[in-house]
Design a protein around this motif. Sequence first.
Motif: not given
Length: 246
Positions: A130-141
Amino acid sequence: MTHSIEIFLAAAAGVANGITMTPRSANDKEYFPQDWFADHVSKLRLPFRAQGRNSYPDFWVGDDQATPIEGYEIKSLAFAKGRPARRDYDSNSTIPAGRKNGREVFLVFFLYTGSGANPRPIHSLSIAHADLINMDHETAAAHVNEGIDGFGSYGDGFIRDRKMYRFPHPYSIDPSGLGRCRLIIPSDWGISHPSLRPCGHISRTIAANALRSYTVHLDGKTPATKQQDRRPDARQRREFSVFEAG
């Protein structure tokens, strides 16, 4: 460690064998691809558990129920008139990203034909990190759905700020994958497997700015205003390797 390769190979074999998705009813728009995926994971005897609606991802898969290795989010769109129904997909109340709770997450994306209560043949399948779609992990969390009170003539109304996110789906990013089954994995994983055939690379460039906040005006006239910051990783590239069974 990842189970994505064996899951992909089993899913690709299911597509090749013509195993269709079966809607639970004529109005089912969500569960038939999840049921198909769960059935194929179960046949691999991999421990997995489903999460509730509006939870991300839909399934955790791992070596045991208590410590899942990775997650799988399931999405689908109709394929008609030679193209997907849309170039993007909706993520309800949750920001998609390639990591959740320290574990990797994959997007399993189906394109299907058929409608109503009829079986749905699978036209295309992509299992993509799913980093292909979005890799802003902290924002998502850190995502939250807010509630704002004090609304309306008497101040006793309430605004339920439940957000819907829209992102390009894998076939907008990898259009050559239409009609095929593909596994897309970060190139720095160095994946090599005798049953996988490398068939290309995808490079994604980090945007210059990050949307940090926005303001919605309730007068029905003023457009939303956005607040953006320069990204520290602006213009860096993330590389992905593309595989097919074979």
